[in-house]
Write a protein that holds these residues in place. Sequence first.
Motif, short mmCIF file in Angstrom:
data_model
loop_
_atom_site.label_atom_id
_atom_site.label_comp_id
_atom_site.label_asym_id
_atom_site.label_seq_id
_atom_site.Cartn_x
_atom_site.Cartn_y
_atom_site.Cartn_z
N LYS A 1 4.79 34.17 -21.82
CA LYS A 1 4.81 33.60 -20.47
C LYS A 1 5.63 34.46 -19.51
CE LYS A 1 6.57 29.58 -17.93
NZ LYS A 1 7.21 28.25 -18.05
N TYR A 2 6.88 34.77 -19.92
CA TYR A 2 7.75 35.57 -19.05
C TYR A 2 7.36 37.04 -19.06
CZ TYR A 2 10.65 31.48 -18.36
OH TYR A 2 11.08 30.22 -18.00
N GLY A 3 6.77 37.49 -20.15
CA GLY A 3 6.27 38.86 -20.19
C GLY A 3 5.21 39.11 -19.14
N HIS A 4 4.29 38.13 -18.98
CA HIS A 4 3.24 38.25 -17.97
C HIS A 4 3.81 38.04 -16.56
CE1 HIS A 4 -0.09 38.81 -20.66
NE2 HIS A 4 0.22 37.73 -21.36
N LYS A 5 4.71 37.08 -16.41
CA LYS A 5 5.30 36.82 -15.10
C LYS A 5 6.07 38.03 -14.56
CE LYS A 5 5.97 31.81 -14.74
NZ LYS A 5 6.96 30.74 -14.52
N LEU A 6 6.79 38.72 -15.46
CA LEU A 6 7.63 39.85 -15.06
C LEU A 6 6.91 41.18 -15.23
CD1 LEU A 6 10.93 38.62 -16.77
CD2 LEU A 6 10.51 38.75 -14.30
N ASP A 7 5.67 41.12 -15.73
CA ASP A 7 4.93 42.35 -16.03
C ASP A 7 5.79 43.25 -16.91
OD1 ASP A 7 2.82 44.13 -16.02
OD2 ASP A 7 3.51 45.16 -14.19
N SER A 8 6.32 42.66 -18.00
CA SER A 8 7.27 43.35 -18.87
C SER A 8 6.64 43.68 -20.22
CB SER A 8 8.51 42.47 -19.09
OG SER A 8 9.34 43.01 -20.08
N PRO A 9 6.31 44.97 -20.47
CA PRO A 9 5.79 45.37 -21.79
C PRO A 9 6.79 45.07 -22.90
CG PRO A 9 5.42 47.10 -20.17
CD PRO A 9 6.34 46.10 -19.53
N ALA A 10 8.09 45.16 -22.58
CA ALA A 10 9.12 44.93 -23.60
C ALA A 10 9.08 43.49 -24.10
CB ALA A 10 10.50 45.25 -23.03
N LEU A 11 8.96 42.53 -23.18
CA LEU A 11 8.89 41.12 -23.58
C LEU A 11 7.61 40.83 -24.34
CD1 LEU A 11 10.33 39.05 -20.58
CD2 LEU A 11 10.96 38.81 -22.99
N LEU A 12 6.50 41.42 -23.90
CA LEU A 12 5.23 41.20 -24.59
C LEU A 12 5.27 41.82 -25.99
CD1 LEU A 12 2.76 41.89 -21.64
CD2 LEU A 12 3.30 39.68 -22.67
N ALA A 13 5.93 42.98 -26.12
CA ALA A 13 6.09 43.61 -27.43
C ALA A 13 6.98 42.76 -28.32
CB ALA A 13 6.68 45.01 -27.28
N ASP A 14 8.01 42.15 -27.73
CA ASP A 14 8.90 41.28 -28.49
C ASP A 14 8.16 40.04 -28.98
OD1 ASP A 14 11.56 40.92 -29.49
OD2 ASP A 14 11.86 39.33 -28.02
N ALA A 15 7.23 39.54 -28.16
CA ALA A 15 6.39 38.41 -28.58
C ALA A 15 5.53 38.80 -29.77
CB ALA A 15 5.51 37.95 -27.42
N LYS A 16 5.04 40.05 -29.75
CA LYS A 16 4.24 40.56 -30.87
C LYS A 16 5.09 40.65 -32.14
CE LYS A 16 1.68 44.67 -32.32
NZ LYS A 16 1.33 46.06 -31.97
N ASP A 17 6.32 41.12 -31.99
CA ASP A 17 7.22 41.20 -33.14
C ASP A 17 7.48 39.83 -33.74
OD1 ASP A 17 7.40 43.90 -32.81
OD2 ASP A 17 9.32 43.88 -31.78
N THR A 18 7.63 38.82 -32.88
CA THR A 18 7.87 37.46 -33.35
C THR A 18 6.63 36.92 -34.06
OG1 THR A 18 9.39 37.08 -31.49
CG2 THR A 18 8.63 35.14 -32.67
N PHE A 19 5.45 37.31 -33.58
CA PHE A 19 4.21 36.90 -34.24
C PHE A 19 4.14 37.50 -35.64
CE2 PHE A 19 -0.23 37.54 -35.44
CZ PHE A 19 -0.72 36.25 -35.31
N ILE A 20 4.54 38.76 -35.78
CA ILE A 20 4.56 39.42 -37.09
C ILE A 20 5.55 38.71 -38.01
CG2 ILE A 20 5.22 41.55 -38.30
CD1 ILE A 20 4.06 43.07 -35.87
N CYS A 21 6.69 38.29 -37.44
CA CYS A 21 7.68 37.54 -38.21
C CYS A 21 7.08 36.22 -38.70
CB CYS A 21 8.92 37.28 -37.35
SG CYS A 21 10.26 36.44 -38.23
#
Length: 212
Positions: free
Chosen positions: A137-157
């Motif tokens: 949600k915040y990754g898209h709002k802030l246009d932040s690749p870092a937050l979106l990548a962190d969401a991906k890492d959490t999905f892998i977890c």
Amino acid sequence: MDTGRKQNLKEARTLQIWNVIYDIIEVVVSLIAGFTANSSALIGWGLDSTIEVISAGTLGWRLHGEIKGLDERRVERRKMITLYVIAISFALICVFISYDSISKLISKETASWSTVGIVILIISLAVNPILIYYKRKYGHKLDSPALLADAKDTFICLYQTVVVLIGLLLVKWLGWWWADPVAALLIVPYAAKEGWEAFSKAQRIKNNIDRK
């Protein structure tokens, strides 16, 4: 910086703080349970969760820098440092999990049942989807690749949580002693991939900084 972006940055930083707090609890509980039960899968999962702590903590550090108005070069440098730390951490985890799991497969060591380990895994199954939702949600709002990548890492977890849980249950219900170290080894390819991607991104950021 407009008011809306600053508010979203603050909320994203708060999310990362809560993420760090939960992950620290997860790491401590899973490692204690893992070493007590001699479970490679639980230990590997706990070590992998330390990367979540590092990732969430350093991402919060980067967001804090933007909130405080640091110039783009300093923000990029923080991102680079974060990614290098994550890459090194993943490499060390791959080495440890591989050694520990292969040793136990050779010696045919069996993990003991861990109720505490099962509980923290089930809690993680509930918490991680919530974290993924808000990071995206915040990754898209802030246009932040870092937050979106962190969401991906959490999905892998989350995926790893399912794998480890299945491994422990197979040991308990079917007596498959090898399921625990094999479940741990399944973490390694993902950890290696994420480590390499973090290193590659850090290198690109470093090259961009050097060119400026």
